[in-house]
Write a protein that holds these residues in place. Sequence first.
Motif, PDB file in Angstrom:
ATOM      1  N   LYS A  83      31.064 -15.489  14.952  1.00  0.00           N
ATOM      2  CA  LYS A  83      30.315 -15.339  16.205  1.00  0.00           C
ATOM      3  C   LYS A  83      29.009 -16.121  16.132  1.00  0.00           C
ATOM      4  O   LYS A  83      28.360 -16.171  15.086  1.00  0.00           O
ATOM      5  N   ASP A  84      28.611 -16.700  17.272  1.00  0.00           N
ATOM      6  CA  ASP A  84      27.254 -17.229  17.383  1.00  0.00           C
ATOM      7  C   ASP A  84      26.311 -16.041  17.462  1.00  0.00           C
ATOM      8  O   ASP A  84      26.670 -14.984  17.987  1.00  0.00           O
ATOM      9  N   VAL A 102      20.001 -19.321  20.156  1.00  0.00           N
ATOM     10  CA  VAL A 102      21.349 -19.021  19.658  1.00  0.00           C
ATOM     11  C   VAL A 102      21.565 -19.809  18.369  1.00  0.00           C
ATOM     12  O   VAL A 102      21.312 -21.014  18.326  1.00  0.00           O
ATOM     13  N   ILE A 103      22.029 -19.117  17.337  1.00  0.00           N
ATOM     14  CA  ILE A 103      22.401 -19.767  16.081  1.00  0.00           C
ATOM     15  C   ILE A 103      23.921 -19.897  16.095  1.00  0.00           C
ATOM     16  O   ILE A 103      24.637 -18.912  16.201  1.00  0.00           O
ATOM     17  N   LYS A 104      24.374 -21.125  16.014  1.00  0.00           N
ATOM     18  CA  LYS A 104      25.807 -21.392  16.146  1.00  0.00           C
ATOM     19  C   LYS A 104      26.577 -21.088  14.861  1.00  0.00           C
ATOM     20  O   LYS A 104      26.050 -21.243  13.766  1.00  0.00           O
ATOM     21  N   ALA A 105      27.828 -20.707  15.059  1.00  0.00           N
ATOM     22  CA  ALA A 105      28.763 -20.515  13.954  1.00  0.00           C
ATOM     23  C   ALA A 105      29.712 -21.705  13.917  1.00  0.00           C
ATOM     24  O   ALA A 105      30.402 -21.986  14.892  1.00  0.00           O
ATOM     25  N   ALA A 153      26.734 -27.797  13.885  1.00  0.00           N
ATOM     26  CA  ALA A 153      26.212 -26.482  14.282  1.00  0.00           C
ATOM     27  C   ALA A 153      24.712 -26.368  14.053  1.00  0.00           C
ATOM     28  O   ALA A 153      24.041 -25.573  14.719  1.00  0.00           O
ATOM     29  N   SER A 207      19.004 -26.343  15.672  1.00  0.00           N
ATOM     30  CA  SER A 207      18.315 -25.146  15.163  1.00  0.00           C
ATOM     31  C   SER A 207      18.010 -25.331  13.685  1.00  0.00           C
ATOM     32  O   SER A 207      18.360 -26.357  13.100  1.00  0.00           O
ATOM     33  N   ALA A 263      22.529 -22.357  10.564  1.00  0.00           N
ATOM     34  CA  ALA A 263      23.892 -22.331  11.106  1.00  0.00           C
ATOM     35  C   ALA A 263      24.715 -21.374  10.263  1.00  0.00           C
ATOM     36  O   ALA A 263      24.505 -21.259   9.052  1.00  0.00           O
ATOM     37  N   CYS A 279      20.160 -11.384  12.468  1.00  0.00           N
ATOM     38  CA  CYS A 279      21.572 -10.968  12.411  1.00  0.00           C
ATOM     39  C   CYS A 279      21.698  -9.449  12.355  1.00  0.00           C
ATOM     40  O   CYS A 279      22.600  -8.876  12.980  1.00  0.00           O
TER      41      CYS A 279
END
Length: 192
Positions: free
Chosen positions: A108-109, A125-128, A146, A150, A153, A181
């Motif tokens: 999940k992001d 948003v931190i990408k996955a 990703a 930011s 990742a 998180c």
Amino acid sequence: MNIDKIKNEVCEAGKRLLKEGLVARTWGNVSIKVNDQQMVITPSGRPYDELTPNDMVLVDFYTLKYEGSIKPSSELKLHCEVYKTRPHINAVIHTHQMYASIVAAAQKDVVVLEEEHQRILGAKVIKAAPYALPNTKKITVETAKAIEQSNAALMANHGVVCIGESLEKTFEVARTLENACELFIASKKKSA
């Protein structure tokens, strides 16, 4: 740049990862950029609490050649790709910290809920990155994509990567990502 000083910093950072609970056993790795072509990275498969500065490995980003007989971290290609993708950064940490790894396993992001966390992480948003086998071109390329926008990742089923302009800022990113998180997971529990 003084290579011996950088090797000492990378060595101490490896021990700090263990002490701060960001890695377990020999998992995870850390590097510092020396110049536009080289970095110093932790070695492969060695316990952090036994490392010395002489165990740190000087590597060329472009050729992947390294000095000496000690093998660099198996995540060598990932670090090189991140430095090439984000040339202004000077440190990379790959961790298996608890809450971030849980979200990474869920693929999940992370929606970053607090403004201060957004500032440190450099995004809302931190990408996955999608799942790929460790040490493959796919995981390297997808993780670099990703982290383009930011300072962190997630790597599906494989922990996280954090970056910064200095080693200290990179540690701050890793700690902040863990807090973000944890809040993200808690928010999902409440809405379930």
